[in-house]
Write a protein that holds these residues in place. Sequence first.
Motif, PDB file in Angstrom:
ATOM      1  N   ARG A 119      -0.974  -3.159   1.976  1.00  0.00           N
ATOM      2  CA  ARG A 119      -1.223  -1.905   1.270  1.00  0.00           C
ATOM      3  C   ARG A 119      -0.485  -0.752   1.961  1.00  0.00           C
ATOM      4  O   ARG A 119       0.133   0.083   1.300  1.00  0.00           O
ATOM      5  CB  ARG A 119      -2.731  -1.639   1.205  1.00  0.00           C
ATOM      6  CG  ARG A 119      -3.150  -0.294   0.596  1.00  0.00           C
ATOM      7  CD  ARG A 119      -2.606  -0.080  -0.799  1.00  0.00           C
ATOM      8  NE  ARG A 119      -2.998  -1.065  -1.755  1.00  0.00           N
ATOM      9  CZ  ARG A 119      -4.041  -0.972  -2.565  1.00  0.00           C
ATOM     10  NH1 ARG A 119      -4.820   0.084  -2.517  1.00  0.00           N
ATOM     11  NH2 ARG A 119      -4.303  -1.928  -3.436  1.00  0.00           N
ATOM     12  N   VAL A 120      -0.547  -0.720   3.289  1.00  0.00           N
ATOM     13  CA  VAL A 120       0.182   0.318   4.014  1.00  0.00           C
ATOM     14  C   VAL A 120       1.686   0.159   3.782  1.00  0.00           C
ATOM     15  O   VAL A 120       2.409   1.136   3.560  1.00  0.00           O
ATOM     16  CB  VAL A 120      -0.141   0.282   5.516  1.00  0.00           C
ATOM     17  CG1 VAL A 120       0.716   1.286   6.279  1.00  0.00           C
ATOM     18  CG2 VAL A 120      -1.624   0.573   5.744  1.00  0.00           C
ATOM     19  N   ARG A 156       4.444   2.815   2.209  1.00  0.00           N
ATOM     20  CA  ARG A 156       5.674   3.185   2.920  1.00  0.00           C
ATOM     21  C   ARG A 156       6.893   3.046   2.009  1.00  0.00           C
ATOM     22  O   ARG A 156       7.828   3.850   2.061  1.00  0.00           O
ATOM     23  CB  ARG A 156       5.851   2.298   4.150  1.00  0.00           C
ATOM     24  CG  ARG A 156       4.774   2.436   5.217  1.00  0.00           C
ATOM     25  CD  ARG A 156       4.877   3.755   5.937  1.00  0.00           C
ATOM     26  NE  ARG A 156       4.121   3.739   7.179  1.00  0.00           N
ATOM     27  CZ  ARG A 156       3.805   4.814   7.875  1.00  0.00           C
ATOM     28  NH1 ARG A 156       4.191   6.011   7.442  1.00  0.00           N
ATOM     29  NH2 ARG A 156       3.122   4.727   8.991  1.00  0.00           N
ATOM     30  N   LEU A 168       1.553   9.386   7.029  1.00  0.00           N
ATOM     31  CA  LEU A 168       0.380   8.698   6.501  1.00  0.00           C
ATOM     32  C   LEU A 168      -0.681   8.596   7.596  1.00  0.00           C
ATOM     33  O   LEU A 168      -0.445   8.003   8.648  1.00  0.00           O
ATOM     34  CB  LEU A 168       0.771   7.296   6.009  1.00  0.00           C
ATOM     35  CG  LEU A 168      -0.341   6.455   5.391  1.00  0.00           C
ATOM     36  CD1 LEU A 168      -0.902   7.136   4.151  1.00  0.00           C
ATOM     37  CD2 LEU A 168       0.181   5.058   5.047  1.00  0.00           C
ATOM     38  N   TYR A 190      -4.853   7.649   8.543  1.00  0.00           N
ATOM     39  CA  TYR A 190      -6.020   6.864   8.127  1.00  0.00           C
ATOM     40  C   TYR A 190      -7.282   7.668   8.408  1.00  0.00           C
ATOM     41  O   TYR A 190      -7.490   8.138   9.530  1.00  0.00           O
ATOM     42  CB  TYR A 190      -6.072   5.533   8.870  1.00  0.00           C
ATOM     43  CG  TYR A 190      -7.337   4.730   8.612  1.00  0.00           C
ATOM     44  CD1 TYR A 190      -7.694   4.373   7.314  1.00  0.00           C
ATOM     45  CD2 TYR A 190      -8.170   4.335   9.660  1.00  0.00           C
ATOM     46  CE1 TYR A 190      -8.856   3.650   7.068  1.00  0.00           C
ATOM     47  CE2 TYR A 190      -9.322   3.599   9.419  1.00  0.00           C
ATOM     48  CZ  TYR A 190      -9.663   3.257   8.123  1.00  0.00           C
ATOM     49  OH  TYR A 190     -10.811   2.552   7.874  1.00  0.00           O
ATOM     50  N   MET A 213      -5.079  -0.535  12.415  1.00  0.00           N
ATOM     51  CA  MET A 213      -4.498   0.632  11.759  1.00  0.00           C
ATOM     52  C   MET A 213      -3.618   1.441  12.708  1.00  0.00           C
ATOM     53  O   MET A 213      -2.638   2.051  12.276  1.00  0.00           O
ATOM     54  CB  MET A 213      -5.607   1.522  11.204  1.00  0.00           C
ATOM     55  CG  MET A 213      -6.168   1.044   9.897  1.00  0.00           C
ATOM     56  SD  MET A 213      -4.913   1.105   8.590  1.00  0.00           S
ATOM     57  CE  MET A 213      -5.936   0.814   7.163  1.00  0.00           C
ATOM     58  N   LEU A 216      -0.144   0.742  12.283  1.00  0.00           N
ATOM     59  CA  LEU A 216       0.389   0.786  10.928  1.00  0.00           C
ATOM     60  C   LEU A 216       0.628   2.199  10.413  1.00  0.00           C
ATOM     61  O   LEU A 216       1.547   2.411   9.611  1.00  0.00           O
ATOM     62  CB  LEU A 216      -0.573   0.076   9.960  1.00  0.00           C
ATOM     63  CG  LEU A 216      -0.831  -1.418  10.210  1.00  0.00           C
ATOM     64  CD1 LEU A 216      -1.895  -1.921   9.246  1.00  0.00           C
ATOM     65  CD2 LEU A 216       0.443  -2.232  10.057  1.00  0.00           C
ATOM     66  N   VAL A 217      -0.199   3.156  10.830  1.00  0.00           N
ATOM     67  CA  VAL A 217      -0.133   4.504  10.276  1.00  0.00           C
ATOM     68  C   VAL A 217       0.365   5.486  11.325  1.00  0.00           C
ATOM     69  O   VAL A 217       0.543   5.147  12.491  1.00  0.00           O
ATOM     70  CB  VAL A 217      -1.516   4.941   9.735  1.00  0.00           C
ATOM     71  CG1 VAL A 217      -1.971   4.012   8.624  1.00  0.00           C
ATOM     72  CG2 VAL A 217      -2.556   4.994  10.851  1.00  0.00           C
ATOM     73  N   LEU A 273      -6.670   2.468   1.453  1.00  0.00           N
ATOM     74  CA  LEU A 273      -6.046   1.537   2.396  1.00  0.00           C
ATOM     75  C   LEU A 273      -6.886   0.294   2.645  1.00  0.00           C
ATOM     76  O   LEU A 273      -6.337  -0.775   2.908  1.00  0.00           O
ATOM     77  CB  LEU A 273      -5.771   2.247   3.723  1.00  0.00           C
ATOM     78  CG  LEU A 273      -4.839   3.467   3.683  1.00  0.00           C
ATOM     79  CD1 LEU A 273      -4.628   4.002   5.083  1.00  0.00           C
ATOM     80  CD2 LEU A 273      -3.519   3.121   3.021  1.00  0.00           C
TER      81      LEU A 273
END
Length: 413
Positions: free
Chosen positions: A53-54, A58, A67, A69, A83, A86-87, A294
């Motif tokens: 989803r992330v 992107r 982005l 979270y 996370m 990822l963010v 997310l």
Amino acid sequence: MTAPDGLPRHAEAQQFPTLDDVLQIGGILLTRLAERVGRTPFYAYERRHIASRVGLLRQVLPRGVQLHYAVKANPMPALVQLMAGLVDGFDVASGGELKVALDAGMAAERISFAGPGKRDAELRCAVAAGALLHLESESEMERLARIGSELGMTPRVAVRVNPDFELKLAGMKMGGGARPFGVDAARVPAMLRRLAQLELDFHGFHLFCGAQNLSAAALCEAQRLSVELALRLADQARVPMRMLNIGGGFGVPYFPGERALALDAVADGLAQSLDLLRRGSPDTELILELGRYLVAEGGIYVCRVLERKRSHGQTFLITDGGLHHHLAASGNFGQVIRKNYPVAIGNRMQGAALETVSVVGPLCTPLDLLADRMELPRAEVGDLVVVFQSGAYGLTASPTAFLSHPLPLEVLV
């Protein structure tokens, strides 16, 4: 933290099957998952789904959008640690969430702290760590300046603005009109003048209009209006606006008839808002803060049928889970018109005869309802009930102490 029976409440379990596998194999792997977890009820969150989803965001969102979270959506430590890789940053709303965010390895300067009613102890911790404080009121600004002076540090701050518009079609409105969140837009210029007299490091603004919105048009309008308002307010500040957090509000479909958010349309609108921001304030960082979008669809809640019961011609499946673990699926204590979340008999996904049943929990209230007269495969004692779309606002948004039942476990698979 441990559960009452000594089992760890949070577990990271890479050896478990993915949730996609569970569905494809008709529940066989779900049974194995339940066996490995050790007991029901439990929540399971899938790292592959969350990372995908992330990754999708992107790809679709315009470059230059940061982005973040929103940890409130699901603060399970292992998930927050996932996370962190990822963010671009975290947004927290309490001292406890701040600790989880820092423990996950997110750099303090990439953590923002919003929410009304911050205690002095929380403000001290955030200032000492170097997090960005989102000011919710003039009095909080004064308290924070005093705390910074006592610590010999200059707090990093942004002003949370209560805008003079609403996010249309939002499942929960967080801005516009009288709100406990943020500073009314009309009051912000005077607040900025006072802020410039204090030892505070001003970074920009935070606007959050609403949550759980499935309308791309409404989101795009709110994003544009947020940028326009921020640019007008920035003219009143003594220093340039370095960041603008426009919140999120991206919704996910929970109920029959709801359609997934048209992400491409949202991205197109966001690109226009980013261009507007670049023209008015070229060096301002634009932040999108998402939580539910997310993680919601990357989680399930699993409980076990304890008893089949008939009453006046209606069949009830009584389970060991319920509203004390998953308040949202039960209808939030009747605060909303209740609709059924996606629910399945997880170990009978294929080939079973169907029946109309209601799935209820063990609590002494008729509100303890996970599925109301749904058509499901016939379930027996010991079968597993699965509630989908359960990765956000599940366990920590529920009254877990109600009737003193054991806490469910959480696993990241």
